[in-house]
Design a protein around this motif. Structure first.
Motif, short mmCIF file in Angstrom:
data_model
loop_
_atom_site.label_atom_id
_atom_site.label_comp_id
_atom_site.label_asym_id
_atom_site.label_seq_id
_atom_site.Cartn_x
_atom_site.Cartn_y
_atom_site.Cartn_z
N VAL A 29 -5.97 -9.54 26.00
CA VAL A 29 -5.74 -9.54 24.55
C VAL A 29 -6.79 -8.65 23.90
CG1 VAL A 29 -7.02 -11.69 24.16
CG2 VAL A 29 -5.36 -10.93 22.48
N SER A 37 -2.95 -10.80 13.62
CA SER A 37 -2.43 -12.16 13.68
C SER A 37 -2.99 -13.00 12.53
CB SER A 37 -2.82 -12.81 15.01
OG SER A 37 -4.20 -13.14 15.00
N ILE A 48 -2.47 -20.90 22.12
CA ILE A 48 -1.74 -19.97 21.25
C ILE A 48 -0.40 -19.58 21.86
CG2 ILE A 48 -3.85 -19.02 20.23
CD1 ILE A 48 -3.50 -16.57 22.00
N TYR A 50 2.25 -16.23 22.19
CA TYR A 50 2.13 -14.77 22.17
C TYR A 50 3.32 -14.14 22.86
CZ TYR A 50 0.76 -15.54 26.99
OH TYR A 50 0.76 -15.93 28.32
N LEU A 66 0.34 -12.76 18.16
CA LEU A 66 -0.31 -14.05 18.38
C LEU A 66 -0.01 -15.01 17.23
CD1 LEU A 66 -3.84 -12.67 19.32
CD2 LEU A 66 -1.92 -13.05 20.83
#
Length: 70
Positions: A29, A37, A48, A50, A66
């Motif tokens: 990421v 995000s 999270i 994604y 995200l």
């Protein structure tokens, strides 16, 4: 959308990794995904949601879009 747990994220370096809930390979990421995000930053252990996207140049996969895990 996939879900996972933030393994680690370093805002100074501008990247980190997410451990997918499905047990797959860790997902990279980048800070730009975090900035786009609803999160200001990511914290270790945070869950999270994604999506993944392959970089056109390198072909490497990274997390995008995200959101808070449902």
């Amino acid at each position: 959308m996939a879900t996972g747990t933030v393994k680690w994220y370093n805002p100074t370096k501008g990247f980190g990794f997410i451990q997918p809930d499905d047990g797959g390979k860790d997902v990279f990421v980048h800070a730009t995904a975090v900035e786009q995000s609803e999160f200001g930053s990511l914290n270790e252990g945070q869950t999270i949601s994604y999506e993944t996207e392959a970089d056109a140049r390198s072909g490497k996969t990274s997390a995008t879009r995200l959101t808070v895990a449902a």
